[in-house]
Write a protein that holds these residues in place. Structure first.
Motif, mmCIF file in Angstrom:
data_model
loop_
_atom_site.group_PDB
_atom_site.id
_atom_site.type_symbol
_atom_site.label_atom_id
_atom_site.label_comp_id
_atom_site.label_asym_id
_atom_site.label_seq_id
_atom_site.Cartn_x
_atom_site.Cartn_y
_atom_site.Cartn_z
ATOM 1 N N LYS A 148 0.856 -1.185 0.000
ATOM 2 C CA LYS A 148 0.000 0.000 0.000
ATOM 3 C C LYS A 148 0.896 1.241 0.000
ATOM 4 O O LYS A 148 1.956 1.249 0.651
ATOM 5 C CB LYS A 148 -0.873 0.015 1.268
ATOM 6 N N PRO A 149 0.493 2.291 -0.711
ATOM 7 C CA PRO A 149 1.334 3.504 -0.744
ATOM 8 C C PRO A 149 1.620 4.079 0.646
ATOM 9 O O PRO A 149 2.632 4.774 0.829
ATOM 10 C CB PRO A 149 0.500 4.479 -1.591
ATOM 11 N N ALA A 150 0.788 3.773 1.604
ATOM 12 C CA ALA A 150 1.008 4.305 2.962
ATOM 13 C C ALA A 150 2.211 3.664 3.646
ATOM 14 O O ALA A 150 2.725 4.216 4.628
ATOM 15 C CB ALA A 150 -0.237 4.084 3.816
ATOM 16 N N VAL A 151 2.657 2.527 3.164
ATOM 17 C CA VAL A 151 3.805 1.863 3.803
ATOM 18 C C VAL A 151 5.079 2.639 3.469
ATOM 19 O O VAL A 151 5.429 2.805 2.307
ATOM 20 C CB VAL A 151 3.936 0.397 3.346
ATOM 21 N N ASP A 163 0.300 -5.672 -0.173
ATOM 22 C CA ASP A 163 -1.119 -5.554 -0.458
ATOM 23 C C ASP A 163 -1.522 -6.529 -1.563
ATOM 24 O O ASP A 163 -2.666 -6.959 -1.646
ATOM 25 C CB ASP A 163 -1.392 -4.116 -0.900
ATOM 26 N N GLY A 164 -0.558 -6.856 -2.415
ATOM 27 C CA GLY A 164 -0.819 -7.777 -3.524
ATOM 28 C C GLY A 164 0.395 -7.830 -4.427
ATOM 29 O O GLY A 164 1.461 -7.327 -4.073
ATOM 30 N N MET A 165 0.211 -8.479 -5.576
ATOM 31 C CA MET A 165 1.301 -8.572 -6.530
ATOM 32 C C MET A 165 0.985 -7.721 -7.752
ATOM 33 O O MET A 165 -0.182 -7.461 -8.070
ATOM 34 C CB MET A 165 1.516 -10.029 -6.952
ATOM 35 N N SER A 166 2.020 -7.315 -8.441
ATOM 36 C CA SER A 166 1.878 -6.531 -9.671
ATOM 37 C C SER A 166 1.371 -7.408 -10.805
ATOM 38 O O SER A 166 1.314 -8.636 -10.690
ATOM 39 C CB SER A 166 3.244 -5.973 -10.062
ATOM 40 N N GLY A 167 1.062 -6.768 -11.917
ATOM 41 C CA GLY A 167 0.990 -7.484 -13.186
ATOM 42 C C GLY A 167 2.403 -7.750 -13.678
ATOM 43 O O GLY A 167 3.380 -7.578 -12.941
ATOM 44 N N GLU A 168 2.535 -8.167 -14.933
ATOM 45 C CA GLU A 168 3.868 -8.420 -15.488
ATOM 46 C C GLU A 168 4.668 -7.122 -15.495
ATOM 47 O O GLU A 168 4.180 -6.103 -15.961
ATOM 48 C CB GLU A 168 3.758 -8.967 -16.915
ATOM 49 N N VAL A 169 5.876 -7.195 -14.964
ATOM 50 C CA VAL A 169 6.720 -5.998 -14.942
ATOM 51 C C VAL A 169 7.754 -6.062 -16.066
ATOM 52 O O VAL A 169 8.086 -7.131 -16.582
ATOM 53 C CB VAL A 169 7.427 -5.805 -13.588
ATOM 54 N N GLN A 170 8.235 -4.878 -16.399
ATOM 55 C CA GLN A 170 9.162 -4.772 -17.528
ATOM 56 C C GLN A 170 10.611 -5.022 -17.129
ATOM 57 O O GLN A 170 11.376 -5.625 -17.891
ATOM 58 C CB GLN A 170 9.034 -3.360 -18.134
ATOM 59 N N GLU A 171 11.017 -4.584 -15.952
ATOM 60 C CA GLU A 171 12.443 -4.559 -15.603
ATOM 61 C C GLU A 171 12.911 -5.896 -15.023
ATOM 62 O O GLU A 171 13.164 -6.025 -13.822
ATOM 63 C CB GLU A 171 12.727 -3.431 -14.596
ATOM 64 N N HIS A 172 13.056 -6.878 -15.872
ATOM 65 C CA HIS A 172 13.618 -8.155 -15.425
ATOM 66 C C HIS A 172 14.128 -8.926 -16.627
ATOM 67 O O HIS A 172 13.876 -8.543 -17.776
ATOM 68 C CB HIS A 172 12.586 -8.970 -14.647
ATOM 69 N N ALA A 173 14.851 -10.005 -16.358
ATOM 70 C CA ALA A 173 15.414 -10.891 -17.391
ATOM 71 C C ALA A 173 16.536 -10.223 -18.170
ATOM 72 O O ALA A 173 16.804 -10.577 -19.312
ATOM 73 C CB ALA A 173 14.328 -11.418 -18.327
ATOM 74 N N TYR A 174 17.165 -9.227 -17.574
ATOM 75 C CA TYR A 174 18.396 -8.662 -18.163
ATOM 76 C C TYR A 174 19.301 -8.264 -17.005
ATOM 77 O O TYR A 174 18.830 -8.015 -15.894
ATOM 78 C CB TYR A 174 18.097 -7.464 -19.076
#
Lengths: 350, 350
Positions: free
Chosen positions: B35-38, B156-167
Motif C-alpha cells: 500500500k502507498p502508505a507503507v 497488499d498484492g502482486m503486480s501485473g507483469e513488470v518490464q524490468e527483469h530478465a536482463y
C-alpha cells in the motif's frame, strides 16, 4: 587502468556508466587509440555473391577491387573473408578502412561505379555496405596487444588496460556517445530502386558489430579447446542470428572466414552483423544461450590463462547516424545483408 | 506491462534504466506491491548457532522467539530456516517482517534483551541482523503468482507483469532509489564491543539479498531437472560465496533450507547474503561461472516452460542506508554473518 573513452572525447555526462569508479576488471583488455585529429573512420564492405565455385566474373571483380584498394586514395587497410549464406550462396567480402573522409570520398565514386554501376549481367551479385562513423560513435576491444585487426590497424596505437570491459554494458560504456545519448533507433529501413541497383536507407543508430577470433597462435590443448569447445558454440550462435535474427533485431549476420591473398582460409574468423540497435545486440549477447555460454567460457578462459592465452579476440562496434550509412545491392538475392531488413523482390544473382 | 517501480515512487530521473522503453522481457515476472502508505519495512534475522544436535538452550531459544513473534506488536510474517556454516556450526535463523516501524520498535527492545541481553553462558550463539529500509531501497521479484514469500507476504498484492527483469541490471532498475542514486557504498565496517555482545556498524548502502526457490510443486521430469541439474550448480555458487566471497565483496552467505513448524526441512531453500554493495552483487551474478550457468538455465527454462513451470523462484534485494541497519552477535564464532566483514576475536559459541 584508463578509460576506454579517450580523454579528448570525454564530456560532461548526462548518462552514467554501468560500473562504479572503483570497478576492476578480472582480466586485461585494450582498445585502439586514434590520433585526436581523426574525426571519423570509414568501414566499407564490398561483397560478391555467387553459387558454387567462383565464376570468372567473381574472380575478376575481386582482382579489380584489390587493384583499386592499392590505388590513389585507397584504404589504409583492408582484408577479405568469405562465407556461405542461408540461401546457399558464397559471399566474398573485402572490407576496407579509411580514417580520412576526404580521401575516401575522392576514391569511392569510381569504385562504386565499377562495383555496382552497370554489371548486372555478369552473373555475380555485388554489394556495398559502408559506415562512416564519427569517432564518438564506435568502440573497439582487444584481448591482447601486438596484432591489431579491422579499424584498429588504422590507429595510432593501442591503449593500456582499460576499465570498461568484462561486464554486460561495457560495449555501450566504451562508445563515447554513450556519455550523453541512449542511441535509440529511429525509423524503419526502406528501399530505393535505382535501375537494377537497390539501395537500403536504414535508420538512425543502426548498429554494426565485427567480432573476430584468431587461433593461429594457439597450440595443442588451447587449440583443441578453441576448436572443440568454443568454435561449435560460437557457430551455433552465429547460425541462430543468420537464420532467426530478424525478430530480435538482427537484420543480417555473416560468420566469415578470413582468407589470404590467394583466397585460402586462414586461422581467423569474424562474425559481422547488422542490428536495429545497440540495445538489441546487448539483449542477444546477454540472454541467448549460445552467447551466454561463449561469454562464460571466455571469462573463465581469460581470467585463468591471462597473458598466457594465445587465442586472440577482438571486436569493433559502431552505432551509426542516419547520414553515416550507405547500402547498395546489385543482382543479390533478397536476403542479402540489409535487404533482409526490408521486403524486396530482388533479381537472383545467378 | 508495468514498471516494477510503483507509480507513487516514480520520480524525475537523473539516472537511466538499462533497457529502452520498448524492451519486452522474454517471460513474465512479478513484484510485490505495498500500500502507498507503507513507508518502510523491517527484515529481522534472529539466529542461534550451535555444534551438532540442537542443545536444550537452542531449542528453548527457538521456542521463546516464536512465542514473542506471536505476541503483541509481533511481525506480520516470519519463517525459519537452517544451514551448516563454513566452521561446521548449525545456524537456525528465524526471519521476521514488519511494515510498521512503530510496531517493530515497540516489540524489539524486549526481544533483543531476551535474545542477546545476558545469555552468554547458555552455550548457544545468538545473533540479530536487522534492516529497516525505506520502500525506495528494496525490490522483489517473483517468477509466478499465488505464493508470496519473505517481505512480499506483507504486501497488499502482486503486480501485473513488470518490464524490468530478465536482463543484467534489472535488479538495480527495480529499486526505486536507482532513479536518482548510484547507491555507492561508503566507509568500512567496524566493531563496537558491549560486554560480551559485539555489534557491527557496517556502512551506507550495504546490500542484502534473499533469493529463494520452492520446488514443492514440481513433478517428475521438472523435479529431476531442478534437483539434478540446477540445485548442484546453485550449491556450488553458494559454497563459493560462503567460503571465498569476501575478496569480491560478499561479507557472508548462507544457503538455507526452510524448515516447518516442527523444524523439519521443506522443499524450499534460499540464499541469504550480505554484500558491500549492489554493484559487487551485480558483478558476481554476471560473471561467476556458477551464477552465469544458473541464470542461463533459468532463462531457457522459464522462456520454454512459461506458466507451465512449477518451480517457483523469488528474491528480495535491499540497499540499506547506514541508519537502517543493526547487527549484534553474542557467543558466535568470528566468521558469523557480518562479523566476517571485520577482524574480531569472538568467543566461540560452544
Amino acid at each position: 587502468m584508463e578509460s576506454a573513452i579517450p580523454s579528448h572525447l570525454q564530456t560532461a555526462r548526462s548518462r552514467h556508466r554501468r560500473v562504479p569508479d572503483d570497478y576492476a576488471p578480472p582480466y586485461p583488455s585494450f582498445v585502439a587509440r586514434h590520433k585526436p585529429a581523426v574525426a571519423s573512420v570509414i568501414m566499407a564492405y564490398f561483397g560478391v555473391q555467387f553459387r558454387g565455385e567462383p565464376t570468372a566474373a567473381a574472380t575478376e571483380a575481386l582482382a579489380r577491387i584489390a587493384t583499386r584498394f592499392a590505388g590513389e586514395n585507397g584504404p589504409t587497410h583492408w582484408d577479405r573473408a568469405q562465407y556461405v549464406d542461408q540461401a546457399g550462396f558464397t559471399n566474398v567480402v573485402s572490407v576496407a578502412y579509411w580514417d580520412d573522409a576526404g580521401r575516401f570520398d575522392a576514391w569511392f565514386g569510381g569504385a562504386r561505379e565499377a562495383w555496382t554501376g552497370g554489371n548486372a549481367g555478369d552473373a555475380v551479385g555485388r554489394f556495398i555496405e559502408v559506415l562512416r562513423p564519427h569517432v564518438a560513435r564506435y568502440e573497439t576491444l582487444f584481448s591482447s596487444l601486438g596484432r591489431p585487426e579491422g579499424v584498429a590497424v588504422l590507429a595510432d596505437g593501442m591503449s593500456g588496460e582499460v576499465q570498461e570491459h568484462a561486464y554486460w554494458g561495457g560495449m555501450r560504456d566504451r562508445i563515447p556517445l554513450s556519455q550523453t545519448d541512449a542511441m535509440t533507433p529511429g525509423g524503419e529501413p526502406r528501399v530505393i530502386r535505382d535501375g537494377a541497383r537497390i539501395r537500403v536507407v536504414a535508420h538512425d543508430n543502426l548498429c554494426l558489430i565485427r567480432s573476430g577470433q584468431d587461433w593461429s597462435d594457439t597450440e595443442t590443448s588451447e587449440r583443441k579447446m578453441y576448436l572443440d569447445d568454443v568454435e561449435p558454440v560460437l557457430r551455433e550462435g552465429m547460425d541462430f542470428l543468420r537464420d532467426d535474427g530478424v525478430p530480435i533485431g538482427c537484420y543480417a549476420n555473416r560468420y566469415m572466414r578470413v582468407v589470404d591473398a590467394q583466397g585460402r582460409p586462414t586461422e581467423k574468423s569474424y562474425g559481422q552483423s547488422w542490428w536495429k540497435s545497440l540495445a538489441a545486440l546487448e539483449r542477444w549477447a546477454e540472454s541467448h544461450p549460445t552467447h551466454v555460454r561463449i561469454f562464460g567460457a571466455a571469462m573463465k578462459y581469460l581470467s585463468t590463462l591471462g597473458p598466457a592465452a594465445k587465442l586472440r579476440l577482438y571486436h569493433e562496434v559502431t552505432v551509426a547516424a542516419a547520414d553515416e550509412q550507405f547500402f547498395e545491392y546489385l543482382g543479390c538475392h533478397e536476403s542479402t545483408g540489409m535487404l533482409n531488413a526490408v521486403q524486396v523482390a530482388a533479381a537472383p544473382a545467378a
